[in-house]
Each structure stands twice: as C-alpha cells, then as structure tokens.
Scaffold this active site. Structure first.
Site, mmCIF file in Angstrom:
data_model
loop_
_atom_site.group_PDB
_atom_site.id
_atom_site.type_symbol
_atom_site.label_atom_id
_atom_site.label_comp_id
_atom_site.label_asym_id
_atom_site.label_seq_id
_atom_site.Cartn_x
_atom_site.Cartn_y
_atom_site.Cartn_z
ATOM 1 N N ASN A 1 -10.010 0.028 0.171
ATOM 2 C CA ASN A 1 -8.545 0.082 0.171
ATOM 3 C C ASN A 1 -8.030 -0.477 -1.158
ATOM 4 O OD1 ASN A 1 -5.807 -0.343 0.528
ATOM 5 N ND2 ASN A 1 -5.996 -1.223 2.570
ATOM 6 N N CYS B 1 0.817 -1.225 0.000
ATOM 7 C CA CYS B 1 0.000 0.000 0.000
ATOM 8 C C CYS B 1 0.851 1.276 0.000
ATOM 9 C CB CYS B 1 -0.939 0.017 1.204
ATOM 10 S SG CYS B 1 -2.001 -1.417 1.284
ATOM 11 N N HIS C 1 -3.223 7.312 2.558
ATOM 12 C CA HIS C 1 -3.633 5.986 2.095
ATOM 13 C C HIS C 1 -5.000 5.683 2.709
ATOM 14 C CE1 HIS C 1 -3.908 1.861 1.174
ATOM 15 N NE2 HIS C 1 -3.639 1.421 2.401
#
Ligand code: UT7
Length: 343
Positions: free
Chosen positions: A298, A115, A268
């Site tokens: 996500n 990520c 994020h």
C-alpha cells in the site's frame, strides 16, 4: 476557454530500489509470509533510501510523465502533490518538487486526503482546468510511508510501501466525451480514529503549545520521537468494502454508465481482498483490474497512479477504453473517477 475536456497525456512512476520482502518482515515482527500473502496479497514492498525524501521520488516520477507527454517543466502551469509524508510541515512538497524540476512562477500546492489523495487531486484539478484556470497540470502522488510506520506493529508495518506516480493533464477546447469524465468524493470524519498517524508534536497540538508557552520553550522536534500509523484493521476493512461498493455504483449512475461499460478498474492497492470485493460488485473479471498490491504493497496516494502506470506500460490500454479509478483512506475519505483513455 471554458468547459474544456481534460486529457491524461503523460504518465510515470518511480519505486525506490530497496525491496523489503515478507521473509525479512518475519525476522522483524511476529508474522509469517503465509499470513501476509493470504490476508493481504502483498509479497514485497519498496522502501525509500536513507538519502531520499518524498520530493525526490516525486521528481523521478514527474520526469517520466513529462517525457511521456513530450513536454518539459516549462510547459506546465500548475503542480499538485498529494502526500501524507511531506518533506516538511511547510512549505508544500509541491514547491520543493517545482524547484528540483527547475520550474518557476506557476502555482504549486499539496493536497492531503491520505490514500485517496490522487483521486481527490484528479477531481480538484479537473474542475479547475474545465473552468479555464490551467492548460497543463502535473499531478503527483508521492509517499514515504515507511518513514511513519511503526515497525514494531505487525498489524500495520507489513502493509505499506514507498513510491510515486505522476500524470500530466492537458485541457483541450473540445467537449468530446473523452478524457476525464468526472468524479465522486466523500468523507466522514466520524471514523477518523480508526486509521491515523500521530506524532508527539502534532502541528496544532494543544500540548505542544502549552509546552512552548508555559515551560522551557523546547522547540526541538528531534527529541520527540517519530510519527506512527495506527489502525483498527478489521474495522477499516469492513467499512472500506461497503463504501467502495457504493461509490462505484454512485459514479456509474451519475455519469450514466453500467458495470459492463467499464474496461478497467484501477483501485487503491490496500488489500487484495478489498480489491476482489469491489471487482465482484462490478461483476468484473480480476484480469481487468490493475493489480500492484502484490509487488508494491500500500503506497497510499501513490498507489492509484502507480497502478495506472503499470497498466499503461503493459500495453493493455487502448484508446476509447473506460477506466474506473477508486480509493479509500483514513478520515475516512473515499472517492472515484471515470476516465476515457485518450492517449
Ligand atoms: O489504505 C487505507 C485503507 N486501509 C485498508 O483498507 C486496510 C484494511 N484492513 C486490512 O487490510 C486488514 O484488516 C488487515 C490486513 C490489516 C488485517 O487482516 P484481518 O484479516 O482483518 O485480520 P485482523 O486484524 O482481524 O486480525 C486477525 C488475527 C489477529 O489475531 P487474533 O486476535 O485472532 O489471535 C491479529 O492479531 O491476525 C493477527 N494478525 C497477524 N498475524 C500474523 C494481525 N497482523 C498480523 C500479522 N501476522 N502481520
């Protein structure tokens, strides 16, 4: 050319058409819409089509970014794709994207920091551009997380979505305090088992090699089952909040800014509660935070460029504003970038 400044001159995003709602997830695993919204802030996520791969989403995002910068693939002299879900083990997805865009000769490679891949990528590319290696770089975060999620695990399958975000970066021979200001990166592999994706035939698994060397040389990966994300969610959550809190302070101190200098936080998008904790640490109002977790879930390393893209498209970014990007990922790997908007 050296010590150039590096500017973001084009940005684009792509989200697959298919939307998976929380109501649909209620039919798939033991969960409720209310739980997902309260614990994560996620209302829906996009899912890649059966005939698409990561490179296809990357290409769509890249086309928008190139058009936004007013250039073509022929003007690019390096292409970097951040992905956890490459089309193939090799070659790099970046080379697939290069070919699909009709690019030739310039270097193309993937980076893997899960990520945090886009934040890592910005830092890597900025350093190379400041050293004079490249004039125009296409940096893409593209992820098909739905392909590696365990759809029977309610603790993880509700979290992830697919998509791609792309930026064009351009080096200019000026030292004006504009464009990318700098980055801070960290990793701590001691935490690697808390968030990972395993596959029965891991590329460097000793099991696989023993099988190939000593048994009947079954090279078929198809019979092996699929990769699956595993996470100890609450432990990841706790460390993420702590590390993100310290990395934002660290980058502000390093480049001599204070909380009040930041105009926008582009985090994020893992969980609304993690984002709120970072915003609180920075004493930032939530309406100064780019938020896509509700509509995208996500999307791993696509989440930061997708959030920046939405902020840009909303017309709220103004020249000269200071933007703080941050991410936390499996590894753990985390980091932050500071960007003075100059577009
Ligand atoms: O992108 C990389 C970084 N990733 C992250 O930062 C993710 C970090 N972690 C998180 O976002 C959160 O930890 C989760 C959203 C994954 C989980 O939220 P939580 O508040 O930490 O829940 P928990 O794991 O502590 O679980 C609490 C309860 C458990 O039940 P019991 O043991 O208390 O009876 C879970 O089994 O919630 C249960 N649970 C669920 N219930 C309904 C876990 N998943 C679900 C679900 N629906 N989908």
């Amino acid at each position: 050319m050296s010590l150039a400044s590096v500017h973001l001159t084009g940005i684009g995003g792509y989200l697959p058409e298919r939307i998976l709602t929380n109501a649909e997830l209620e039919q798939m695993v033991d969960t409720t819409e209310a739980w997902i919204i309260e614990r994560t802030g996620i209302q829906q996520r996009h899912i890649i089509a059966a005939d698409q791969m990561t490179s296809d989403m990357a290409v769509e995002a890249a086309k928008v970014a190139l058009a936004d910068a007013g250039i073509s693939i022929d003007d690019i002299d390096a292409l970097v794709v951040s992905t956890t879900t490459p089309d193939l083990i090799f070659p790099a997805t970046a080379t697939v994207v290069q070919a699909k865009l009709g690019g030739k000769d310039f270097p193309a490679w993937d980076i893997q920091a899960v990520c945090s891949g886009f934040v890592y990528g910005l830092a890597q590319v900025e350093g190379m551009m400041r050293a004079g290696m490249f004039k125009r770089v296409l940096l893409i975060g593209a992820e098909a997380m739905s392909r590696i999620v365990d759809w029977t695990d309610r603790g993880t399958c509700i979290l992830f979505g697919d998509g791609a975000g792309a930026v064009v970066l351009e080096a200019r021979e000026s030292n004006v305090e504009n464009g990318l200001i700098g980055s801070v990166l960290h990793a701590d592999g001691a935490y690697r088992d808390l968030l990972k994706a395993t596959h029965p035939h891991r590329p460097s698994s000793p099991d696989l090699h023993q099988q190939v060397n000593h048994e009947s040389a079954d090279f078929s990966l198809d019979s092996a089952g699929t990769a699956a994300v595993e996470m100890k969610g609450n432990e990841v959550f706790r460390v993420a909040v702590t590390k993100l809190g310290s990395v934002v302070n660290e980058i502000l101190a390093k480049y001599e800014f204070s909380d009040s200098d930041i105009d926008w936080l582009v985090p994020h998008q893992a969980n609304i509660r993690i984002i709120q904790a970072t915003a609180k640490k920075l004493k930032m109002d939530i309406d100064r935070v780019a938020l896509t977790v509700g509509s995208h879930g996500n999307t791993s390393s696509a989440s930061v460029p997708l959030a920046l893209n939405e902020l840009y498209r909303s017309g709220r970014l103004e020249k000269g504003q200071l933007i703080l990007l941050e991410a936390f990922a499996g590894g753990f790997a985390w980091g932050a970038n500071l960007l003075r908007w100059s577009k």
